[in-house]
Motif scaffolding. Structure first.
Motif, PDB file in Angstrom:
ATOM      1  N   ARG A 202       0.887  -1.204   0.106  1.00  0.00           N
ATOM      2  CA  ARG A 202      -0.064  -0.161   0.133  1.00  0.00           C
ATOM      3  C   ARG A 202       0.956   1.163  -0.042  1.00  0.00           C
ATOM      4  O   ARG A 202       0.596   2.386  -0.559  1.00  0.00           O
ATOM      5  CB  ARG A 202      -1.049   0.212   1.245  1.00  0.00           C
ATOM      6  N   ARG A 205       1.739   1.780  -3.726  1.00  0.00           N
ATOM      7  CA  ARG A 205       0.675   2.192  -4.226  1.00  0.00           C
ATOM      8  C   ARG A 205       0.360   3.530  -4.231  1.00  0.00           C
ATOM      9  O   ARG A 205      -0.255   4.456  -4.919  1.00  0.00           O
ATOM     10  CB  ARG A 205      -0.606   1.326  -4.032  1.00  0.00           C
ATOM     11  N   ALA A 206       0.315   4.119  -2.619  1.00  0.00           N
ATOM     12  CA  ALA A 206       0.287   5.481  -2.348  1.00  0.00           C
ATOM     13  C   ALA A 206       1.131   6.347  -3.163  1.00  0.00           C
ATOM     14  O   ALA A 206       0.954   7.508  -3.514  1.00  0.00           O
ATOM     15  CB  ALA A 206       0.387   5.691  -0.915  1.00  0.00           C
ATOM     16  N   ARG A 209      -0.224   6.661  -6.724  1.00  0.00           N
ATOM     17  CA  ARG A 209      -1.370   7.489  -6.492  1.00  0.00           C
ATOM     18  C   ARG A 209      -0.937   9.015  -6.533  1.00  0.00           C
ATOM     19  O   ARG A 209      -1.440  10.033  -7.141  1.00  0.00           O
ATOM     20  CB  ARG A 209      -2.374   7.358  -5.584  1.00  0.00           C
ATOM     21  N   ARG A 212       0.110  10.422  -9.808  1.00  0.00           N
ATOM     22  CA  ARG A 212      -1.150  10.893 -10.699  1.00  0.00           C
ATOM     23  C   ARG A 212      -1.693  11.778 -10.086  1.00  0.00           C
ATOM     24  O   ARG A 212      -2.442  12.653 -10.827  1.00  0.00           O
ATOM     25  CB  ARG A 212      -1.917   9.478 -10.651  1.00  0.00           C
ATOM     26  N   LEU A 213      -1.844  12.212  -8.887  1.00  0.00           N
ATOM     27  CA  LEU A 213      -2.590  13.257  -8.317  1.00  0.00           C
ATOM     28  C   LEU A 213      -1.715  14.525  -8.702  1.00  0.00           C
ATOM     29  O   LEU A 213      -2.645  15.798  -8.985  1.00  0.00           O
ATOM     30  CB  LEU A 213      -2.569  13.441  -6.599  1.00  0.00           C
ATOM     31  N   ASP A 233       5.300   0.468 -10.363  1.00  0.00           N
ATOM     32  CA  ASP A 233       4.205  -0.383 -10.896  1.00  0.00           C
ATOM     33  C   ASP A 233       4.554  -2.093 -10.731  1.00  0.00           C
ATOM     34  O   ASP A 233       4.019  -2.684 -10.070  1.00  0.00           O
ATOM     35  CB  ASP A 233       3.774  -0.126 -12.188  1.00  0.00           C
TER      36      ASP A 233
END
Length: 312
Positions: A202, A205-206, A209, A212-213, A233
Protein backbone atom coordinates in the motif's frame (compact mmCIF):
# COMPACT_ATOMS: atom_id res chain seq x y z
CA UNK A 1 27.18 7.94 -70.29
CA UNK A 2 29.24 5.37 -68.40
CA UNK A 3 30.04 8.00 -65.77
CA UNK A 4 26.31 8.45 -65.15
CA UNK A 5 25.65 4.71 -64.70
CA UNK A 6 28.46 3.85 -62.26
CA UNK A 7 27.33 6.11 -59.38
CA UNK A 8 23.84 4.58 -59.56
CA UNK A 9 25.36 1.10 -59.29
CA UNK A 10 27.45 2.13 -56.27
CA UNK A 11 24.37 3.59 -54.57
CA UNK A 12 22.42 0.35 -55.07
CA UNK A 13 25.31 -1.75 -53.78
CA UNK A 14 25.52 0.33 -50.61
CA UNK A 15 21.78 0.52 -49.93
CA UNK A 16 20.63 -1.22 -46.77
CA UNK A 17 18.54 -4.35 -47.32
CA UNK A 18 15.07 -4.76 -45.83
CA UNK A 19 12.61 -7.65 -45.68
CA UNK A 20 8.98 -6.61 -45.23
CA UNK A 21 6.52 -8.87 -43.41
CA UNK A 22 2.94 -7.60 -43.45
CA UNK A 23 -0.66 -8.36 -44.32
CA UNK A 24 -1.40 -7.93 -48.05
CA UNK A 25 -3.40 -4.74 -47.52
CA UNK A 26 -0.44 -3.15 -45.69
CA UNK A 27 2.23 -3.99 -48.26
CA UNK A 28 2.03 -0.86 -50.41
CA UNK A 29 2.18 1.67 -47.58
CA UNK A 30 5.11 -0.09 -45.92
CA UNK A 31 7.00 -0.55 -49.17
CA UNK A 32 6.67 3.16 -49.91
CA UNK A 33 8.08 4.04 -46.52
CA UNK A 34 11.03 1.69 -46.98
CA UNK A 35 11.76 3.10 -50.43
CA UNK A 36 11.64 6.63 -49.04
CA UNK A 37 14.26 5.69 -46.44
CA UNK A 38 16.74 4.87 -49.21
CA UNK A 39 16.83 1.17 -48.36
CA UNK A 40 16.44 -1.69 -50.82
CA UNK A 41 13.39 -3.90 -50.34
CA UNK A 42 14.60 -7.44 -51.04
CA UNK A 43 11.20 -9.09 -50.57
CA UNK A 44 7.75 -8.56 -49.13
CA UNK A 45 5.93 -11.57 -47.68
CA UNK A 46 2.87 -12.32 -45.61
CA UNK A 47 3.30 -13.73 -42.07
CA UNK A 48 2.30 -17.18 -43.33
CA UNK A 49 5.27 -17.15 -45.73
CA UNK A 50 7.76 -15.47 -43.39
CA UNK A 51 9.32 -18.66 -41.99
CA UNK A 52 10.12 -20.06 -45.43
CA UNK A 53 11.45 -16.72 -46.66
CA UNK A 54 13.83 -16.03 -43.78
CA UNK A 55 15.10 -19.61 -44.00
CA UNK A 56 16.41 -18.72 -47.48
CA UNK A 57 17.86 -15.38 -46.39
CA UNK A 58 21.57 -15.28 -45.69
CA UNK A 59 21.79 -11.73 -44.36
CA UNK A 60 19.68 -8.61 -43.92
CA UNK A 61 20.12 -5.18 -42.44
CA UNK A 62 16.52 -4.83 -41.24
CA UNK A 63 13.20 -6.65 -40.95
CA UNK A 64 10.14 -4.42 -41.11
CA UNK A 65 7.22 -6.22 -39.47
CA UNK A 66 3.73 -4.73 -39.54
CA UNK A 67 1.34 -6.67 -37.27
CA UNK A 68 -1.68 -4.54 -38.21
CA UNK A 69 -4.57 -6.69 -39.40
CA UNK A 70 -2.88 -9.98 -38.44
CA UNK A 71 -4.61 -12.38 -35.98
CA UNK A 72 -2.87 -12.20 -32.55
CA UNK A 73 -1.78 -15.85 -32.53
CA UNK A 74 -0.18 -15.61 -35.98
CA UNK A 75 1.35 -12.23 -35.14
CA UNK A 76 2.92 -13.64 -31.97
CA UNK A 77 4.33 -16.69 -33.76
CA UNK A 78 5.72 -14.52 -36.55
CA UNK A 79 7.31 -12.08 -34.10
CA UNK A 80 9.01 -14.93 -32.23
CA UNK A 81 10.37 -16.45 -35.44
CA UNK A 82 11.66 -13.11 -36.72
CA UNK A 83 13.28 -12.34 -33.35
CA UNK A 84 15.08 -15.69 -33.28
CA UNK A 85 16.40 -15.23 -36.81
CA UNK A 86 17.42 -11.61 -36.23
CA UNK A 87 19.25 -12.43 -33.00
CA UNK A 88 21.37 -15.05 -34.74
CA UNK A 89 22.35 -12.70 -37.55
CA UNK A 90 22.50 -9.35 -35.73
CA UNK A 91 19.68 -7.96 -37.83
CA UNK A 92 17.53 -5.08 -36.62
CA UNK A 93 13.72 -5.21 -36.43
CA UNK A 94 11.22 -2.36 -36.67
CA UNK A 95 7.78 -3.62 -35.70
CA UNK A 96 4.53 -1.70 -36.10
CA UNK A 97 1.57 -2.91 -34.05
CA UNK A 98 -1.89 -1.79 -32.96
CA UNK A 99 -2.54 -1.27 -29.25
CA UNK A 100 -4.63 -4.44 -29.11
CA UNK A 101 -1.61 -6.52 -30.20
CA UNK A 102 0.94 -5.20 -27.67
CA UNK A 103 1.03 -8.36 -25.53
CA UNK A 104 1.05 -10.71 -28.52
CA UNK A 105 3.76 -8.95 -30.51
CA UNK A 106 5.89 -6.98 -28.05
CA UNK A 107 6.56 -9.87 -25.66
CA UNK A 108 8.79 -11.91 -28.00
CA UNK A 109 10.52 -8.81 -29.40
CA UNK A 110 11.52 -6.96 -26.22
CA UNK A 111 14.70 -8.97 -25.72
CA UNK A 112 15.72 -8.52 -29.37
CA UNK A 113 16.42 -4.79 -29.21
CA UNK A 114 13.59 -4.28 -31.68
CA UNK A 115 12.10 -0.86 -32.30
CA UNK A 116 8.42 -1.13 -31.38
CA UNK A 117 5.88 1.36 -32.73
CA UNK A 118 2.28 1.39 -31.56
CA UNK A 119 -0.31 3.02 -33.84
CA UNK A 120 2.53 5.07 -35.31
CA UNK A 121 2.10 7.88 -37.77
CA UNK A 122 3.91 7.71 -41.15
CA UNK A 123 6.42 10.27 -39.83
CA UNK A 124 7.16 8.17 -36.73
CA UNK A 125 7.55 5.07 -38.86
CA UNK A 126 9.92 6.86 -41.24
CA UNK A 127 12.03 8.17 -38.35
CA UNK A 128 12.26 4.67 -36.84
CA UNK A 129 13.37 3.16 -40.14
CA UNK A 130 16.01 5.82 -40.63
CA UNK A 131 17.32 5.36 -37.09
CA UNK A 132 17.49 1.56 -37.44
CA UNK A 133 19.10 1.40 -40.87
CA UNK A 134 22.88 1.50 -41.28
CA UNK A 135 24.08 4.69 -42.91
CA UNK A 136 25.37 4.09 -46.46
CA UNK A 137 28.48 6.03 -47.33
CA UNK A 138 26.78 7.57 -50.35
CA UNK A 139 23.55 8.52 -48.58
CA UNK A 140 22.95 12.20 -48.04
CA UNK A 141 22.83 13.64 -44.51
CA UNK A 142 19.33 13.30 -43.05
CA UNK A 143 18.23 15.65 -40.27
CA UNK A 144 15.31 13.42 -39.22
CA UNK A 145 17.59 10.45 -38.67
CA UNK A 146 20.04 12.59 -36.73
CA UNK A 147 17.30 13.85 -34.41
CA UNK A 148 16.04 10.33 -33.77
CA UNK A 149 19.54 9.03 -33.10
CA UNK A 150 20.22 11.89 -30.69
CA UNK A 151 16.94 11.28 -28.87
CA UNK A 152 17.75 7.59 -28.50
CA UNK A 153 21.24 8.45 -27.26
CA UNK A 154 19.80 10.72 -24.58
CA UNK A 155 17.28 8.06 -23.63
CA UNK A 156 20.01 5.47 -23.20
CA UNK A 157 22.08 7.88 -21.13
CA UNK A 158 19.13 8.54 -18.83
CA UNK A 159 18.48 4.82 -18.35
CA UNK A 160 22.17 4.21 -17.67
CA UNK A 161 22.09 6.95 -15.04
CA UNK A 162 18.97 5.48 -13.44
CA UNK A 163 20.49 2.00 -13.44
CA UNK A 164 23.63 3.33 -11.78
CA UNK A 165 21.65 5.14 -9.08
CA UNK A 166 19.58 2.05 -8.33
CA UNK A 167 22.68 -0.12 -8.30
CA UNK A 168 24.32 2.18 -5.76
CA UNK A 169 21.19 2.16 -3.62
CA UNK A 170 21.21 -1.62 -3.55
CA UNK A 171 24.94 -1.89 -2.81
CA UNK A 172 25.59 0.85 -0.27
CA UNK A 173 24.91 0.71 3.47
CA UNK A 174 23.35 3.60 5.36
CA UNK A 175 25.42 6.29 6.96
CA UNK A 176 23.74 6.98 10.31
CA UNK A 177 24.43 9.61 12.92
CA UNK A 178 22.43 8.81 16.08
CA UNK A 179 22.19 12.47 17.02
CA UNK A 180 20.44 13.60 13.86
CA UNK A 181 19.31 10.42 12.16
CA UNK A 182 20.17 9.48 8.58
CA UNK A 183 22.46 12.04 7.02
CA UNK A 184 24.89 12.24 4.17
CA UNK A 185 26.11 15.45 2.56
CA UNK A 186 27.41 15.53 -0.95
CA UNK A 187 26.66 11.91 -1.85
CA UNK A 188 22.96 11.94 -0.96
CA UNK A 189 21.15 9.48 1.27
CA UNK A 190 22.49 5.97 1.43
CA UNK A 191 20.51 2.78 1.10
CA UNK A 192 19.45 0.30 3.71
CA UNK A 193 21.19 -3.09 3.62
CA UNK A 194 19.76 -5.56 1.12
CA UNK A 195 18.21 -7.42 4.08
CA UNK A 196 15.82 -4.51 4.82
CA UNK A 197 12.19 -5.70 4.83
CA UNK A 198 9.91 -5.04 1.91
CA UNK A 199 7.48 -2.16 2.40
CA UNK A 200 3.74 -2.65 2.61
CA UNK A 201 2.43 -2.76 -0.98
CA UNK A 202 0.00 0.00 0.00
CA UNK A 203 2.98 2.30 0.56
CA UNK A 204 4.14 1.79 -3.02
CA UNK A 205 0.61 2.22 -4.37
CA UNK A 206 0.32 5.45 -2.39
CA UNK A 207 3.47 6.71 -4.12
CA UNK A 208 1.92 5.89 -7.48
CA UNK A 209 -1.33 7.65 -6.58
CA UNK A 210 0.62 10.70 -5.45
CA UNK A 211 2.30 10.89 -8.84
CA UNK A 212 -1.06 10.70 -10.63
CA UNK A 213 -2.50 13.34 -8.29
CA UNK A 214 -0.10 15.91 -9.71
CA UNK A 215 -1.80 15.61 -13.08
CA UNK A 216 -4.98 17.03 -11.59
CA UNK A 217 -3.16 20.28 -10.87
CA UNK A 218 -0.34 20.48 -13.42
CA UNK A 219 0.19 19.43 -17.01
CA UNK A 220 1.24 15.77 -17.18
CA UNK A 221 4.02 16.68 -19.64
CA UNK A 222 5.85 18.57 -16.92
CA UNK A 223 6.49 15.40 -14.93
CA UNK A 224 6.81 12.64 -17.51
CA UNK A 225 9.03 9.97 -15.95
CA UNK A 226 8.00 6.62 -17.45
CA UNK A 227 11.00 4.70 -16.13
CA UNK A 228 10.16 5.50 -12.51
CA UNK A 229 6.42 4.96 -13.03
CA UNK A 230 7.11 1.49 -14.42
CA UNK A 231 9.57 0.63 -11.66
CA UNK A 232 6.97 1.58 -9.06
CA UNK A 233 4.24 -0.43 -10.76
CA UNK A 234 6.41 -3.54 -11.12
CA UNK A 235 7.61 -3.31 -7.52
CA UNK A 236 4.05 -3.01 -6.21
CA UNK A 237 3.03 -5.99 -8.36
CA UNK A 238 5.99 -8.00 -7.05
CA UNK A 239 4.94 -7.34 -3.46
CA UNK A 240 1.35 -8.27 -4.31
CA UNK A 241 2.51 -11.43 -6.14
CA UNK A 242 0.77 -10.21 -9.25
CA UNK A 243 1.96 -10.57 -12.85
CA UNK A 244 2.22 -7.56 -15.15
CA UNK A 245 1.66 -7.79 -18.89
CA UNK A 246 3.42 -5.57 -21.39
CA UNK A 247 0.19 -3.70 -22.17
CA UNK A 248 -0.53 -3.13 -18.47
CA UNK A 249 2.97 -1.75 -17.94
CA UNK A 250 2.50 0.61 -20.89
CA UNK A 251 -0.61 2.00 -19.20
CA UNK A 252 1.30 2.41 -15.92
CA UNK A 253 3.98 4.42 -17.73
CA UNK A 254 1.44 7.20 -18.41
CA UNK A 255 3.01 8.03 -21.78
CA UNK A 256 2.10 7.09 -25.38
CA UNK A 257 2.47 3.33 -26.05
CA UNK A 258 5.39 3.73 -28.46
CA UNK A 259 7.33 5.71 -25.84
CA UNK A 260 6.48 3.16 -23.15
CA UNK A 261 7.60 0.25 -25.34
CA UNK A 262 10.88 2.03 -26.05
CA UNK A 263 11.49 2.50 -22.32
CA UNK A 264 10.62 -1.13 -21.56
CA UNK A 265 13.18 -2.31 -24.10
CA UNK A 266 15.83 0.07 -22.81
CA UNK A 267 15.26 -0.85 -19.15
CA UNK A 268 15.41 -4.52 -20.15
CA UNK A 269 18.75 -3.92 -21.84
CA UNK A 270 19.93 -2.06 -18.71
CA UNK A 271 19.32 -5.16 -16.61
CA UNK A 272 16.42 -3.72 -14.59
CA UNK A 273 13.53 -5.54 -16.29
CA UNK A 274 13.21 -9.24 -16.96
CA UNK A 275 10.74 -11.43 -18.85
CA UNK A 276 8.73 -14.28 -17.36
CA UNK A 277 6.84 -16.64 -19.68
CA UNK A 278 3.09 -16.79 -19.17
CA UNK A 279 2.39 -20.33 -17.90
CA UNK A 280 -0.99 -20.28 -19.62
CA UNK A 281 0.18 -18.91 -22.97
CA UNK A 282 3.74 -19.62 -24.09
CA UNK A 283 3.50 -16.95 -26.78
CA UNK A 284 3.25 -14.19 -24.18
CA UNK A 285 5.49 -12.99 -21.40
CA UNK A 286 5.14 -10.89 -18.30
CA UNK A 287 7.55 -8.13 -17.35
CA UNK A 288 9.29 -8.43 -13.98
CA UNK A 289 11.90 -6.59 -11.96
CA UNK A 290 15.29 -8.23 -11.89
CA UNK A 291 16.65 -9.04 -8.44
CA UNK A 292 19.06 -6.12 -8.75
CA UNK A 293 16.20 -3.70 -9.39
CA UNK A 294 14.02 -5.20 -6.65
CA UNK A 295 16.84 -4.86 -4.10
CA UNK A 296 17.30 -1.23 -5.11
CA UNK A 297 13.59 -0.48 -4.80
CA UNK A 298 13.48 -2.12 -1.36
CA UNK A 299 16.44 0.00 -0.28
CA UNK A 300 14.83 3.14 -1.62
CA UNK A 301 11.61 2.66 0.34
CA UNK A 302 13.48 1.67 3.50
CA UNK A 303 15.54 4.83 3.27
CA UNK A 304 12.45 6.88 2.45
CA UNK A 305 10.66 5.56 5.52
CA UNK A 306 13.61 6.48 7.73
CA UNK A 307 13.75 9.93 6.18
CA UNK A 308 10.09 10.49 7.05
CA UNK A 309 10.74 9.21 10.60
CA UNK A 310 13.63 11.66 11.06
CA UNK A 311 11.49 14.51 9.68
CA UNK A 312 8.77 13.74 12.22
Amino acid sequence: MDRQVKPALRWEAQAATVLLVAAPERMVANAEGIAASGARLVAQVTPEAADARIAQQIALDLIAFDATGIPPELASETAAALAAWADERECRIVATLPAAAIDAVASPLIASAATLLCDASPAEHAAALLAALPQPGARLHDATREREAERLRLLNEEVARLAEVLSQLAAERPSFDASVGLRETGGGFRAEPASAPDPDPRTVRAAIRARRLREQHFSAELFADPAWDMLLDLYAARLERRRVSVSSLCIAAAVPPTTALRWIGTLHDAGLFGREPDPGDKRRAHITLTQRAADAMRSYFAQLERTWTVAD
